[in-house]
Enzyme design. Structure first.
Site, PDB file in Angstrom:
ATOM      1  N   MET A 222      47.863  43.526   6.448  1.00 51.89           N
ATOM      2  CA  MET A 222      49.124  42.799   6.598  1.00 51.89           C
ATOM      3  C   MET A 222      50.266  43.797   6.731  1.00 51.89           C
ATOM      4  O   MET A 222      50.160  44.952   6.334  1.00 51.89           O
ATOM      5  CB  MET A 222      49.351  41.871   5.404  1.00 51.89           C
TER       6      MET A 222
ATOM      7  N   ASP B 145      52.659  48.794   8.516  1.00 50.55           N
ATOM      8  CA  ASP B 145      52.516  50.217   8.202  1.00 50.55           C
ATOM      9  C   ASP B 145      51.711  50.919   9.295  1.00 50.55           C
ATOM     10  O   ASP B 145      50.691  50.409   9.756  1.00 50.55           O
ATOM     11  CB  ASP B 145      51.822  50.379   6.844  1.00 50.55           C
TER      12      ASP B 145
ATOM     13  N   SER C  72      44.445  48.187   5.671  1.00 45.17           N
ATOM     14  CA  SER C  72      44.923  47.568   4.431  1.00 45.17           C
ATOM     15  C   SER C  72      44.001  46.413   4.046  1.00 45.17           C
ATOM     16  O   SER C  72      42.822  46.635   3.794  1.00 45.17           O
ATOM     17  CB  SER C  72      46.381  47.115   4.601  1.00 45.17           C
ATOM     18  N   THR C  73      44.516  45.191   4.023  1.00 43.84           N
ATOM     19  CA  THR C  73      43.727  44.030   3.591  1.00 43.84           C
ATOM     20  C   THR C  73      42.462  43.880   4.442  1.00 43.84           C
ATOM     21  O   THR C  73      42.536  43.808   5.658  1.00 43.84           O
ATOM     22  CB  THR C  73      44.565  42.744   3.696  1.00 43.84           C
TER      23      THR C  73
ATOM     24  N   HIS D 208      45.231  51.108   1.933  1.00 39.51           N
ATOM     25  CA  HIS D 208      46.090  50.609   0.849  1.00 39.51           C
ATOM     26  C   HIS D 208      45.206  50.112  -0.294  1.00 39.51           C
ATOM     27  O   HIS D 208      44.481  49.132  -0.134  1.00 39.51           O
ATOM     28  CB  HIS D 208      46.973  49.458   1.328  1.00 39.51           C
TER      29      HIS D 208
END
Length: 347
Positions: free
Chosen positions: A288, A291, A168-169, A195
């Protein structure tokens, strides 16, 4: 608790005011100032030392890519790109993330109240999350440290193998580090959930493809997996793996977001858990939230799976990997630089 300070960078006076109004509504955030171009952004970042910068891509004097490079060289700080989903906007956003920006939000498509409301909520969430990001790791200042968790090794078998990656991030840069190290003769398929909003994942796949020895592409509905190819889940769609004629097939759908995400790592991992006759290598990198954690549990309970997580030392945000480690089902915790090699060790 001190409010999170933000510098807003955009050449549009309307967008500067809109973003400022959005962020000012949250008491946890304070807007320090705004900048109209990349040069102003660099100067004001050095002078004001904000906790987070929101950055436009297309600007006069210095564009967003050049501004990100300048900021990362002079005063590294978490940068969130706000970009249009045009082809040029998406491509330039990926280059800005390569330069050090850690996240992206699609600009509102118009003054539609619902659209703006969604952007406001997302922007506030990402500013708060980004304020905790560890940007020093982008400059390689952390020491490499690999932690091997001693679990019972998977026995040698003749099962076909499948690599699954969730992030993600900070993920686009982490993916570049891993995927560009994979060999041209990679004899397994790799499926990635990053993401990212719809409209950006195709540019991410194209950029990674241009830098890598393996083939990288945005995944398509009903596409069979091929060895030596990396498939990026398209933004806005869940990616599931199903078996057809003994071969894994990609299916895409727009079912409700899971844990606020579509695509979701949990959806990919849990679908892969149902594939028989495959050994899976599941990797969780910077991001973050949590998931992927439920998907790891499904993978471990259903079949032979190796789970690798990125070490805290190299993570931009140690959220998803930490949640995975807490399941006690992780086999190896390794620095980002070692992930590609660790994957290959299991192949």
């Amino acid at each position: 608790m001190k409010p999170i300070s933000v510098l807003i960078v955009d050449d549009s006076a309307f967008m500067r005011k809109l973003i400022k109004d959005f962020l000012s509504e949250d008491p946890r955030i304070t807007v320090l100032d705004t900048a109209r171009n990349g040069q102003e952004a660099i100067e004001k970042t050095i002078r004001l030392k904000p906790d987070v910068v929101t950055m436009d891509v297309e600007m006069p004097v210095l564009n967003g890519i050049e501004a990100v490079r300048g900021i990362m060289n002079s005063y590294p700080v978490p940068i969130i790109m706000l970009s249009s989903t045009t082809k040029a906007g998406a491509e330039n956003t990926i280059l800005a993330m390569e330069a050090g920006a850690i996240d992206v939000i699609a600009k509102p498509s118009g003054a539609i109240s619902l659209d703006l409301h969604k952007v406001k909520k997302l922007l506030i969430e990402k500013v708060i999350a980004s304020s905790k990001a560890k940007i020093t790791s982008l400059k390689g200042s952390c020491e490499k440290q690999d932690l091997k968790v001693k679990l019972e090794p998977i026995r040698s078998n003749n099962l076909s193998k499948l690599v699954l990656i969730g992030t993600s991030t900070g993920g686009p840069r982490a993916l570049q580090e891993v995927i560009t190290k994979l060999p041209a003769d990679l004899h397994v398929p790799v499926v990635v959930v990053q993401h990212m909003p719809a409209g950006f994942t195709k540019s991410l796949a194209n950029r990674l493809d241009s830098l890598s020895r393996v083939r990288v592409k945005e995944a398509e509905h009903k596409e069979p997996l091929e060895n030596g190819t990396v498939y990026i889940a398209p933004g806005g769609y869940h990616l599931r793996l199903n078996e057809k004629m003994g071969r894994p097939i990609i299916t895409l759908d727009k079912e409700r977001p899971i844990g606020g995400h579509r695509p979701a790592v949990n959806v990919l991992f849990s679908s892969a858990a149902k594939l028989k006759n495959y050994q899976k290598i599941a990797v969780i990198m910077t991001g973050m939230g949590s998931d992927g954690t439920l998907g790891i549990i499904d993978l471990k309970e259903s079949a032979e799976t190796i789970v690798i997580t990125e070490a805290e030392e190299s993570c931009i945000v140690y959220g998803m990997p930490k949640a995975a480690v807490l399941t006690k089902k992780v086999d190896e915790v390794v620095h980002l630089e070692s992930i590609a090699g660790t994957i290959q060790n299991y192949l």
